[in-house]
Design an enzyme around this catalytic site. Structure first.
Site, PDB file in Angstrom:
ATOM      1  N   ASP A 305      -5.788  -7.246  -1.624  1.00 34.00           N
ATOM      2  CA  ASP A 305      -4.897  -8.405  -1.787  1.00 34.00           C
ATOM      3  C   ASP A 305      -5.425  -9.405  -2.811  1.00 34.00           C
ATOM      4  O   ASP A 305      -4.734 -10.373  -3.130  1.00 34.00           O
ATOM      5  CB  ASP A 305      -4.687  -9.116  -0.448  1.00 34.00           C
ATOM      6  CG  ASP A 305      -3.912  -8.253   0.521  1.00 34.00           C
ATOM      7  OD1 ASP A 305      -3.887  -8.588   1.725  1.00 34.00           O
ATOM      8  OD2 ASP A 305      -3.359  -7.226   0.103  1.00 34.00           O
ATOM      9  N   ARG A 397       6.512 -15.589   0.107  1.00 33.54           N
ATOM     10  CA  ARG A 397       6.211 -14.855   1.339  1.00 33.54           C
ATOM     11  C   ARG A 397       4.812 -15.196   1.837  1.00 33.54           C
ATOM     12  O   ARG A 397       4.563 -15.169   3.035  1.00 33.54           O
ATOM     13  CB  ARG A 397       6.318 -13.342   1.087  1.00 33.54           C
ATOM     14  CG  ARG A 397       7.743 -12.843   0.898  1.00 33.54           C
ATOM     15  CD  ARG A 397       7.767 -11.336   0.868  1.00 33.54           C
ATOM     16  NE  ARG A 397       6.892 -10.832   1.906  1.00 33.54           N
ATOM     17  CZ  ARG A 397       6.119  -9.752   1.747  1.00 33.54           C
ATOM     18  NH1 ARG A 397       6.121  -9.085   0.621  1.00 33.54           N
ATOM     19  NH2 ARG A 397       5.351  -9.345   2.726  1.00 33.54           N
TER      20      ARG A 397
HETATM   21  C1  EPZ Z   1      -2.046  -5.064   5.892  1.00 37.98           C
HETATM   22  O1  EPZ Z   1      -0.994  -4.183   5.546  1.00 37.98           O
HETATM   23  C2  EPZ Z   1      -1.727  -6.386   5.188  1.00 37.98           C
HETATM   24  N1  EPZ Z   1      -0.452  -6.901   5.671  1.00 37.98           N
HETATM   25  C3  EPZ Z   1      -1.655  -6.142   3.672  1.00 37.98           C
HETATM   26  O2  EPZ Z   1      -1.443  -7.411   3.063  1.00 37.98           O
HETATM   27  C4  EPZ Z   1      -3.005  -5.606   3.222  1.00 37.98           C
HETATM   28  O3  EPZ Z   1      -2.950  -5.332   1.829  1.00 37.98           O
HETATM   29  C5  EPZ Z   1      -3.339  -4.320   3.989  1.00 37.98           C
HETATM   30  O4  EPZ Z   1      -3.305  -4.581   5.412  1.00 37.98           O
HETATM   31  C6  EPZ Z   1      -4.705  -3.780   3.640  1.00 37.98           C
HETATM   32  O5  EPZ Z   1      -5.672  -4.747   3.887  1.00 37.98           O
HETATM   33  C7  EPZ Z   1      -0.417  -7.554   6.856  1.00 37.98           C
HETATM   34  O6  EPZ Z   1      -1.431  -7.679   7.533  1.00 37.98           O
HETATM   35  C8  EPZ Z   1       0.894  -8.107   7.278  1.00 37.98           C
HETATM   36  P1  EPZ Z   1      -2.732  -0.642   6.132  1.00 37.98           P
HETATM   37  P2  EPZ Z   1      -0.856  -2.759   6.331  1.00 37.98           P
HETATM   38  O7  EPZ Z   1      -2.009  -0.056   7.288  1.00 37.98           O
HETATM   39  O8  EPZ Z   1      -1.198  -2.943   7.755  1.00 37.98           O
HETATM   40  C9  EPZ Z   1      -2.074   3.798   4.532  1.00 37.98           C
HETATM   41  C10 EPZ Z   1      -0.443  -8.943   1.566  1.00 37.98           C
HETATM   42  O9  EPZ Z   1      -0.348  -8.996   0.323  1.00 37.98           O
HETATM   43  N2  EPZ Z   1      -1.445   4.084   5.844  1.00 37.98           N
HETATM   44  O10 EPZ Z   1      -4.171  -0.977   6.271  1.00 37.98           O
HETATM   45  O11 EPZ Z   1       0.468  -2.182   5.987  1.00 37.98           O
HETATM   46  C11 EPZ Z   1      -1.131   2.995   3.645  1.00 37.98           C
HETATM   47  O12 EPZ Z   1      -0.268   3.845   2.946  1.00 37.98           O
HETATM   48  C12 EPZ Z   1      -0.237  -7.611   2.279  1.00 37.98           C
HETATM   49  O13 EPZ Z   1      -0.697  -9.914   2.312  1.00 37.98           O
HETATM   50  C13 EPZ Z   1      -1.111   5.399   6.154  1.00 37.98           C
HETATM   51  O14 EPZ Z   1      -1.328   6.306   5.369  1.00 37.98           O
HETATM   52  O15 EPZ Z   1      -1.995  -1.932   5.594  1.00 37.98           O
HETATM   53  C14 EPZ Z   1      -2.039   2.276   2.705  1.00 37.98           C
HETATM   54  O16 EPZ Z   1      -2.340   3.154   1.621  1.00 37.98           O
HETATM   55  C15 EPZ Z   1       0.057  -6.462   1.324  1.00 37.98           C
HETATM   56  N3  EPZ Z   1      -0.511   5.658   7.348  1.00 37.98           N
HETATM   57  C16 EPZ Z   1      -3.307   2.073   3.532  1.00 37.98           C
HETATM   58  O17 EPZ Z   1      -3.193   2.921   4.681  1.00 37.98           O
HETATM   59  C17 EPZ Z   1      -0.247   4.658   8.256  1.00 37.98           C
HETATM   60  O18 EPZ Z   1       0.283   4.970   9.355  1.00 37.98           O
HETATM   61  C18 EPZ Z   1      -3.481   0.623   3.988  1.00 37.98           C
HETATM   62  O19 EPZ Z   1      -2.483   0.352   4.891  1.00 37.98           O
HETATM   63  C19 EPZ Z   1      -0.585   3.325   7.924  1.00 37.98           C
HETATM   64  C20 EPZ Z   1      -1.197   3.057   6.710  1.00 37.98           C
END
Ligand code: EPZ
Length: 416
Positions: A305, A397
């Site tokens: 981020d 946002r």
């Molecule tokens: C959280 O998103 C944050 N959002 C994101 O912040 C942040 O970038 C991200 O964590 C990583 O730190 C909130 O907390 C609301 P992940 P999240 O599940 O939970 C893969 C911002 O700008 N994945 O850790 O969606 C996915 O494709 C936002 O504030 C799977 O493959 O992130 C990605 O490549 C953007 N399968 C990676 O994990 C799954 O079932 C990280 O995703 C879930 C995720």
């Protein structure tokens, strides 16, 4: 749609307070459905994502009132179990209701969150984990029909330390029969804040912040009052604003521990940084030093981020920097916009090579996502002339009146 109009050249100097963390508020707002009682949340920023979460809570029968930065959620009257599709589409992180609603009412209908600007955003880890806890989840016509007569504690190994999946499992495990253990859990500070919130209600969670989290199922939860932790990404963004404009800034209400990887990189590019209690002070150099490489990693590694904001800095550094984005598939959309401002960037898949130029020049650019939009504003602060950042809605946002804060720190910026 809204746009930011910036005339570059002013140094960012002064003092600002950092508000509550978006990525902590959102899961904690979902968690308020658990206790069926009153939840008082303090230090809530004014963000469009918080407004969407509020609409969702109201749509399922909760009462939500807001006074300044305090939100009160009364989830006594929770009646519905269908999360409105339009709201899930507007904000994919509303998917965090899945675990909380399964815990509270054993049933939830929610539309597939789908991808967003930064990548496909799969939910396979969420679904596999909840199924292992006994949830029946049927996927049809773009919706997920989820039921769980009784969720059972179990051992879950995450293939990737997904923040959202870790949070959904924690929320689903609160009332589960027995103990749930999450291995390879996400270690972000927002996970610790969620653990503290649920434990303050009477939950029994331990290990957040480490790779192994244990959740012991309980029978009931009580009322709770909680102050949200400060937003480490907003803090990093303000620090970067001072760094890119040769400025100096003091931020209050921060937790230095949460900023370590960001502060390390800011020092690497020549900034002088001092932390004292819950304050951080940054003095920028006259010329930013190129950082050889910036690789995004799960916490405590360098946060994805902050990738775009650091890229903005490196566009006017004294050399070449290599960015490697390991978390999301498509998080370099800000690069082409920065190039319209004169930046020299080569993108190839998950790698971007930035060659510092003397000066950026103001231009009309497009925010494609939340943090990319913030990066374009930072670039505009340093660029020669006027920059117009279109699609301001992306930035709203995650930043509470960003233009007002930057104006108070000396920026020439308008929101139109
Ligand atoms: C959280 O998103 C944050 N959002 C994101 O912040 C942040 O970038 C991200 O964590 C990583 O730190 C909130 O907390 C609301 P992940 P999240 O599940 O939970 C893969 C911002 O700008 N994945 O850790 O969606 C996915 O494709 C936002 O504030 C799977 O493959 O992130 C990605 O490549 C953007 N399968 C990676 O994990 C799954 O079932 C990280 O995703 C879930 C995720």
């Amino acid at each position: 749609m809204g746009k930011f109009v910036i005339v570059g050249g002013n140094r960012i100097t002064g003092e600002a307070r950092v508000g509550g963390a978006k990525n902590s508020v959102l899961p904690i707002m979902a968690a308020t459905v658990l206790n069926g009682k009153i939840n008082v949340l303090h230090d809530i920023p004014h963000l469009s994502d918080v407004e969407i979460m509020t609409k969702i809570l109201k749509s399922i029968g909760c009462e939500v009132t807001r006074e300044g930065t305090t939100i009160v959620v009364d989830s006594t009257g929770l009646s519905g179990c269908e999360i409105p599709e339009s709201l899930v589409r507007e904000m994919r992180s509303s998917f965090i209701f899945l675990g909380a609603m399964l815990s509270r009412c054993g049933k939830v209908v929610i539309s597939y969150p789908g991808g967003c600007e930064i990548g496909p955003r799969p939910i396979d880890l969420h679904l596999r984990s909840l199924r292992e806890m006994g949830a029946i989840i049927e996927e049809k016509h773009g919706f997920l029909y989820c039921e769980a007569k009784e969720l059972k504690g179990t051992e879950i190994q995450l293939d990737f330390p997904s923040v959202g999946a870790t949070e959904n499992i924690m929320l689903a495990a609160v009332f589960a029969k027995g103990t749930t253990v999450i291995r390879n859990a996400a270690r972000e500070p927002e996970i610790i804040d969620l653990e503290n919130f649920i434990n303050a209600m009477g939950g029994k969670i331990s290990g957040a912040g480490s790779a192994t989290i244990c959740i012991e199922g309980v029978e009931t939860l009580n009322e709770v009052e909680h102050k949200i932790i400060p937003d480490r990404i907003v803090a990093g963004t303000f620090l970067a604003a001072a760094a890119i404009t040769k400025g100096n800034i003091i931020l209050t209400n921060i937790i230095p521990e949460h900023l370590q990887s960001i502060l390390y990189k800011l020092k690497e590019c020549g900034c002088h940084v001092v932390c004292k209690n819950n304050t951080v002070k940054l003095q920028a150099p006259e010329k930013l030093v190129a950082i050889d490489s910036i690789k995004t990693l799960p916490y405590p590694g360098f946060p994805t981020d902050m990738q775009s904001q650091m890229m903005a800095l490196m566009t006017i550094s004294d050399g070449i920097s290599v960015f490697i984005e390991t978390i999301f598939e498509n998080r370099f959309k800000h690069a082409e916009e920065l190039m319209r401002m004169g930046a020299n960037i080569k993108v190839d898949g998950r790698v971007a090579i930035v060659k510092g130029v003397k000066k950026l020049s103001g231009a009309m650019v497009n925010a494609k996502d939340l943090r990319g939009g913030a990066a374009l504003i930072l670039a505009g602060l340093a660029a020669e002339g006027k920059t117009i950042v279109e699609n301001a809605k992306h930035v709203e946002r995650g930043y509470d009146h960003l233009e007002e804060v930057l104006k108070s720190l000396g920026a020439n910026i308008q929101y139109l």
